[in-house]
Design a protein around this motif. Sequence first.
Motif, short mmCIF file in Angstrom:
data_model
loop_
_atom_site.label_atom_id
_atom_site.label_comp_id
_atom_site.label_asym_id
_atom_site.label_seq_id
_atom_site.Cartn_x
_atom_site.Cartn_y
_atom_site.Cartn_z
N PRO A 1 0.77 -1.23 0.00
CA PRO A 1 0.00 0.00 0.00
C PRO A 1 0.81 1.29 0.00
O PRO A 1 0.26 2.34 -0.33
N GLU A 2 2.11 1.31 0.40
CA GLU A 2 2.79 2.58 0.49
C GLU A 2 4.30 2.40 0.56
O GLU A 2 4.82 1.33 0.89
N VAL A 3 5.01 3.49 0.25
CA VAL A 3 6.46 3.55 0.33
C VAL A 3 6.82 4.71 1.24
O VAL A 3 6.25 5.80 1.14
N PHE A 4 7.75 4.48 2.14
CA PHE A 4 8.16 5.52 3.08
C PHE A 4 9.37 6.25 2.53
O PHE A 4 10.35 5.62 2.11
N LEU A 5 9.34 7.59 2.51
CA LEU A 5 10.43 8.42 1.97
C LEU A 5 10.92 9.38 3.05
O LEU A 5 10.12 10.00 3.76
N SER B 1 15.16 17.87 7.85
CA SER B 1 14.51 16.56 7.74
C SER B 1 13.15 16.71 7.05
O SER B 1 12.39 17.64 7.36
N PHE B 2 12.90 15.81 6.12
CA PHE B 2 11.62 15.77 5.43
C PHE B 2 11.22 14.31 5.31
O PHE B 2 12.04 13.45 4.97
N SER B 3 9.97 14.01 5.61
CA SER B 3 9.50 12.63 5.48
C SER B 3 8.08 12.63 4.92
O SER B 3 7.31 13.57 5.14
N LYS B 4 7.78 11.58 4.21
CA LYS B 4 6.46 11.49 3.58
C LYS B 4 6.16 10.03 3.27
O LYS B 4 7.06 9.27 2.88
N GLY C 1 20.69 13.29 1.87
CA GLY C 1 20.55 11.86 1.67
C GLY C 1 19.08 11.53 1.45
O GLY C 1 18.22 11.98 2.23
N VAL C 2 18.79 10.79 0.41
CA VAL C 2 17.42 10.41 0.09
C VAL C 2 17.26 8.91 0.35
O VAL C 2 17.97 8.09 -0.24
N GLN C 3 16.35 8.58 1.22
CA GLN C 3 16.09 7.18 1.56
C GLN C 3 14.63 6.85 1.33
O GLN C 3 13.75 7.63 1.70
N ALA C 4 14.39 5.73 0.70
CA ALA C 4 13.01 5.26 0.53
C ALA C 4 13.00 3.76 0.77
O ALA C 4 13.98 3.07 0.44
N TYR C 5 11.94 3.27 1.35
CA TYR C 5 11.86 1.83 1.56
C TYR C 5 10.43 1.35 1.55
O TYR C 5 9.48 2.10 1.81
N TYR C 6 10.29 0.07 1.23
CA TYR C 6 9.02 -0.61 1.27
C TYR C 6 9.22 -1.89 2.07
O TYR C 6 10.19 -2.62 1.90
N GLY D 1 7.99 9.03 12.12
CA GLY D 1 8.31 10.02 11.10
C GLY D 1 9.69 9.84 10.51
O GLY D 1 10.07 10.53 9.59
N ARG D 2 10.45 8.90 11.04
CA ARG D 2 11.78 8.62 10.50
C ARG D 2 12.00 7.12 10.54
O ARG D 2 11.67 6.45 11.51
N ALA D 3 12.58 6.62 9.49
CA ALA D 3 12.78 5.18 9.41
C ALA D 3 13.77 4.70 10.46
O ALA D 3 14.83 5.27 10.63
N ASP D 4 13.41 3.64 11.17
CA ASP D 4 14.31 2.99 12.12
C ASP D 4 14.59 1.61 11.57
O ASP D 4 13.79 0.70 11.73
N LEU D 5 15.73 1.46 10.89
CA LEU D 5 16.01 0.23 10.18
C LEU D 5 16.79 -0.76 11.03
O LEU D 5 17.76 -1.38 10.58
#
Length: 263
Positions: A48-52, A61-64, A85-90, A99-103
């Motif tokens: 359903p979505e991709v985190f950017l 910081s920008f997230s969407k 730095g541009v990060q996107a993940y599914y 609001g920020r990816a914790d990988l």
Amino acid sequence: MKRNPLLISCSLALLFVVVFSCSIKEDRRECPCYLEVDLSELSAELSPEVFLSIEGEGGFSFSKTITPDEFGSLLTVKVPRTGVGVQAYYGAWAGEASGRADLSIPLGSECPPLYLHYSYVDTSEDVARDTVRLHKDYCLLDVTMLSSDGEFPFSVAVIGRVDGYEDDGRPHTGRFDVRELPTIEGRFLVRIPRQNDNSLILEIYDDEGVLRRFALGEYIASSGYDWSAPDLRDIAVKVDYSKIAITVSVGSWSETFSYDIEI
């Protein structure tokens, strides 16, 4: 009182410089860069979505969350000129709600089915561009344990030294330990993250302790597997007790190795 035309002209010129300072070459470093994020290569299969997220110096910081109706579009974000730095993940991941990816992978859990994009973008000009291309950043390990009597009344663990990913997509060093994997007739599946060494261990144990320990990472490395590939391939492993052999298969390729038992 009669106004001096020259004074008026100078005042207007000064106002132009103040208001439109971003058009003056020597002051452009103070102006933002417009980053165009190309989403045209995102597939509907990623629903359903991709985190950017976009990170830069000075705490920028920008997230969407990118929804399927935005796939194929062009997203423009005002960013600092110092590079970002541009990060996107599914893929399911704990911590994204902040609001920020914790990988990071919680101890005892397997790696999520992660598809990841990261790039560092030079934003020193007025406009910069980056195309989001998600790559498979996990490996599905399919392990079959063969025994002479066809029974497998033991527990299995996969242990490693990568417990997630850095913000730039590199493997993060830490403890990875998945235990009590459900087995069906000696077969189990587990997702493991991208590795940065050959330290993966396969353990067989029961209530009294470890029965056998296999240097799984070394066997995978001997097969020629490439952990640095953009898209990680899945691995099938067969461990045969009676023949003292372990077979590693990647796609249509496979190789069998004799092994020493480590206790």
